[in-house]
Write a protein that holds these residues in place. Structure first.
Motif, PDB file in Angstrom:
ATOM      1  N   LEU A 194       0.832  -1.202   0.000  1.00 29.54           N
ATOM      2  CA  LEU A 194       0.000   0.000   0.000  1.00 29.54           C
ATOM      3  C   LEU A 194       0.869   1.255   0.000  1.00 29.54           C
ATOM      4  N   ASP A 195       1.951   1.231   0.739  1.00 29.94           N
ATOM      5  CA  ASP A 195       2.870   2.364   0.743  1.00 29.94           C
ATOM      6  C   ASP A 195       3.479   2.585  -0.641  1.00 29.94           C
ATOM      7  N   ARG A 196       3.820   1.491  -1.306  1.00 29.41           N
ATOM      8  CA  ARG A 196       4.392   1.593  -2.644  1.00 29.41           C
ATOM      9  C   ARG A 196       3.381   2.176  -3.636  1.00 29.41           C
ATOM     10  N   MET A 197       2.073   1.966  -3.389  1.00 26.66           N
ATOM     11  CA  MET A 197       1.032   2.442  -4.297  1.00 26.66           C
ATOM     12  C   MET A 197       0.612   3.878  -4.016  1.00 26.66           C
ATOM     13  N   ILE A 220     -10.351   2.021 -11.753  1.00 22.28           N
ATOM     14  CA  ILE A 220      -9.947   1.996 -10.342  1.00 22.28           C
ATOM     15  C   ILE A 220      -8.532   2.563 -10.197  1.00 22.28           C
ATOM     16  N   PRO A 221      -8.316   3.492  -9.273  1.00 20.98           N
ATOM     17  CA  PRO A 221      -6.977   4.069  -9.136  1.00 20.98           C
ATOM     18  C   PRO A 221      -5.959   3.167  -8.445  1.00 20.98           C
ATOM     19  N   LEU A 222      -6.408   2.271  -7.569  1.00 26.65           N
ATOM     20  CA  LEU A 222      -5.483   1.404  -6.844  1.00 26.65           C
ATOM     21  C   LEU A 222      -5.869  -0.053  -7.062  1.00 26.65           C
ATOM     22  N   ILE A 223      -4.913  -0.857  -7.525  1.00 25.16           N
ATOM     23  CA  ILE A 223      -5.150  -2.290  -7.722  1.00 25.16           C
ATOM     24  C   ILE A 223      -4.004  -3.046  -7.066  1.00 25.16           C
ATOM     25  N   ALA A 224      -4.348  -3.956  -6.154  1.00 27.47           N
ATOM     26  CA  ALA A 224      -3.346  -4.791  -5.492  1.00 27.47           C
ATOM     27  C   ALA A 224      -3.500  -6.228  -5.979  1.00 27.47           C
ATOM     28  N   ASP A 225      -2.425  -6.782  -6.501  1.00 26.03           N
ATOM     29  CA  ASP A 225      -2.451  -8.140  -7.037  1.00 26.03           C
ATOM     30  C   ASP A 225      -2.012  -9.128  -5.981  1.00 26.03           C
ATOM     31  N   ALA A 226      -2.971  -9.600  -5.188  1.00 28.35           N
ATOM     32  CA  ALA A 226      -2.684 -10.625  -4.190  1.00 28.35           C
ATOM     33  C   ALA A 226      -3.030 -12.016  -4.712  1.00 28.35           C
ATOM     34  N   ALA A 227      -3.505 -12.103  -5.949  1.00 31.49           N
ATOM     35  CA  ALA A 227      -3.733 -13.406  -6.575  1.00 31.49           C
ATOM     36  C   ALA A 227      -2.436 -13.937  -7.165  1.00 31.49           C
ATOM     37  N   CYS A 228      -1.592 -13.010  -7.629  1.00 28.82           N
ATOM     38  CA  CYS A 228      -0.252 -13.359  -8.140  1.00 28.82           C
ATOM     39  C   CYS A 228      -0.337 -14.312  -9.330  1.00 28.82           C
ATOM     40  N   VAL A 229      -1.276 -14.011 -10.218  1.00 28.71           N
ATOM     41  CA  VAL A 229      -1.461 -14.791 -11.453  1.00 28.71           C
ATOM     42  C   VAL A 229      -1.036 -13.909 -12.618  1.00 28.71           C
ATOM     43  N   PRO A 230       0.068 -14.224 -13.306  1.00 32.75           N
ATOM     44  CA  PRO A 230       0.562 -13.343 -14.365  1.00 32.75           C
ATOM     45  C   PRO A 230      -0.470 -13.036 -15.448  1.00 32.75           C
ATOM     46  N   GLY A 277      -3.512   5.544 -12.504  1.00 35.92           N
ATOM     47  CA  GLY A 277      -3.671   4.479 -11.522  1.00 35.92           C
ATOM     48  C   GLY A 277      -2.352   3.841 -11.137  1.00 35.92           C
ATOM     49  N   ARG A 278      -2.378   3.134  -9.995  1.00 39.96           N
ATOM     50  CA  ARG A 278      -1.207   2.441  -9.491  1.00 39.96           C
ATOM     51  C   ARG A 278      -1.549   0.977  -9.234  1.00 39.96           C
ATOM     52  N   ILE A 279      -0.682   0.101  -9.724  1.00 38.64           N
ATOM     53  CA  ILE A 279      -0.881  -1.342  -9.592  1.00 38.64           C
ATOM     54  C   ILE A 279       0.271  -1.905  -8.781  1.00 38.64           C
ATOM     55  N   GLY A 280      -0.046  -2.588  -7.672  1.00 40.25           N
ATOM     56  CA  GLY A 280       0.969  -3.187  -6.816  1.00 40.25           C
ATOM     57  C   GLY A 280       1.051  -4.683  -7.051  1.00 40.25           C
ATOM     58  N   LEU A 281       2.237  -5.151  -7.430  1.00 40.67           N
ATOM     59  CA  LEU A 281       2.456  -6.557  -7.783  1.00 40.67           C
ATOM     60  C   LEU A 281       3.240  -7.254  -6.674  1.00 40.67           C
ATOM     61  N   LEU A 282       2.786  -8.456  -6.288  1.00 40.60           N
ATOM     62  CA  LEU A 282       3.381  -9.163  -5.161  1.00 40.60           C
ATOM     63  C   LEU A 282       3.912 -10.545  -5.517  1.00 40.60           C
ATOM     64  N   GLY A 283       3.578 -11.068  -6.667  1.00 43.19           N
ATOM     65  CA  GLY A 283       3.870 -12.466  -6.960  1.00 43.19           C
ATOM     66  C   GLY A 283       5.307 -12.724  -7.393  1.00 43.19           C
ATOM     67  N   PHE A 284       5.771 -13.943  -7.110  1.00 43.06           N
ATOM     68  CA  PHE A 284       7.093 -14.399  -7.552  1.00 43.06           C
ATOM     69  C   PHE A 284       6.976 -15.389  -8.711  1.00 43.06           C
ATOM     70  N   ASN A 285       5.832 -15.427  -9.364  1.00 41.02           N
ATOM     71  CA  ASN A 285       5.644 -16.368 -10.464  1.00 41.02           C
ATOM     72  C   ASN A 285       6.624 -16.044 -11.592  1.00 41.02           C
ATOM     73  N   LEU A 324       3.310   0.834 -12.256  1.00 40.73           N
ATOM     74  CA  LEU A 324       3.361  -0.546 -11.805  1.00 40.73           C
ATOM     75  C   LEU A 324       4.513  -0.659 -10.810  1.00 40.73           C
ATOM     76  N   VAL A 325       4.215  -1.103  -9.605  1.00 43.71           N
ATOM     77  CA  VAL A 325       5.259  -1.208  -8.585  1.00 43.71           C
ATOM     78  C   VAL A 325       5.335  -2.637  -8.070  1.00 43.71           C
ATOM     79  N   GLY A 326       6.554  -3.133  -7.922  1.00 35.02           N
ATOM     80  CA  GLY A 326       6.763  -4.384  -7.231  1.00 35.02           C
ATOM     81  C   GLY A 326       6.861  -4.118  -5.743  1.00 35.02           C
TER      82      GLY A 326
END
Length: 340
Positions: free
Chosen positions: A153-156, A230-240, A254-262, A280-282
């Protein structure tokens, strides 16, 4: 003493190991509780490129200081602590600019060095955070996953009035939901394909939920926002494969936060990114977020125990792994009780 050790992919057991001695600058922690994370499952399956076997896993844990290594100050035997698993060098470029969570010599407790699924573990004293009396050791074991949420969230960089869409209602998605509410984000949509998880998201305060296997999420978001996105999207599904949809759903700026290691590639339509000037932020681990999360727990603005579906002793951890492998819909956070 007993420990859960992964000897090789899909080869794990409860075993006896020696009690470690606190080295200079370290403390010996008697572990009370530890949480099973998706990252632990990746190690067990052999999908973590960073781990070296054999390894005692576990990076979400809390306990009591039992011994102090030479030179340790600011901690005392008997102190209740939770552990930040990020161990950094303090000298490389990321460390010099205040980004120790991506240190070039990064070590993660429970991945690069032994972690919390054992009765006692050595950790750097700097990684042990004192707990206020209002935060129990069971709740404190879950500080770490909330720091993941705080970091993304901070990164976004949310601003007042931003709407948030969370893809994925597993534990990380739910921690992002709770953290976002604690930070004042009021309009939060959660998408998943498992109804039980979506029900939990609503219980924890999601404004609305969508089941992606039954609904057209893209159409629903466009209708909800009048086509703005949507201005904020957090990818907690981690599906490329979801990234192209996120690009289309995101609003301009908008800002998209990516969390996956796929390791699989994602299709990225540059036009979507450029025409909307998307960011897009990791987000990896946490960048010194433990004090913030501990304060939020102490104030009652986070409810970590609402995520716990199972409490099991260390001896039953192999069964917990089997459940998470074959019936993930039955579990949220599995908490392993190791001591007291």
């Amino acid at each position: 003493m007993q420990a859960f050790q992964v000897r090789a992919p899909l080869d794990y057991t409860i075993t006896e190991v020696e009690v470690p001695q606190a080295a200079p600058g370290e403390v010996l922690v008697r572990v009370a509780y530890a949480g099973i994370c998706g990252s632990d499952m990746h190690i067990i399956h052999g999908d973590n490129a960073f781990v070296r076997f054999p390894r005692i896993t576990g990076h979400e844990f809390a306990g009591t200081v039992e011994a102090l290594g030479e030179g340790v100050e600011g901690l005392s035997i008997g102190d209740r602590v939770c552990i930040d698993p990020v161990v950094n060098c303090g000298e490389c470029y990321p460390c010099r600019i205040g980004r120790p969570n991506v240190c070039t010599a990064l070590e993660v407790i429970g991945v690069h060095r032994n972690g919390g699924f054992e009765e006692r573990v050595n950790v750097p004293a700097a990684n042990a955070h004192l707990l206020p009396e209002s935060v129990g050791l069971d709740a404190a074991a879950l500080v770490e996953p909330y720091t993941i949420a705080a970091n993304v969230l901070d990164r976004m960089q949310p601003i007042p009035g931003d709407r948030l869409l969370i893809f994925g209602a597993g534990v990380i998605g739910l921690t992002i939901l709770q953290m976002a509410r604690a930070l004042g984000i009021e309009d939060i949509t959660v998408a998943d394909v498992i109804d039980e998880r979506l029900s939990t998201a609503r219980e924890l305060g999601a404004t609305r939920t969508f089941n992606g296997s039954e609904e057209d999420i893209e159409a629903a978001i466009q209708a909800l926002t009048g086509g703005e996105g949507i201005p904020l999207i957090a990818d907690a599904a981690c599906v490329p494969a979801l990234l192209p949809q996120m690009l289309r759903i995101a609003s301009p700026a908008g800002r998209i936060g990516l969390l996956g290691f796929n390791p699989n590639p994602s299709d990225l339509v540059q036009l979507e990114v450029i025409k909307k000037e998307l960011t897009l932020v990791g987000s990896r681990l946490n960048n010194r977020k433990f004090p913030e999360v501990i304060d939020l727990m102490a104030s009652g603005r986070l409810d970590p125990l609402a995520l716990v579906s199972h409490r099991l002793p260390l001896t039953e951890m192999p069964g917990a792994i089997d459940m998470l492998d074959h019936h993930p819909e039955k579990a949220r956070k599995v908490l392993i009780q190791i001591g007291s």
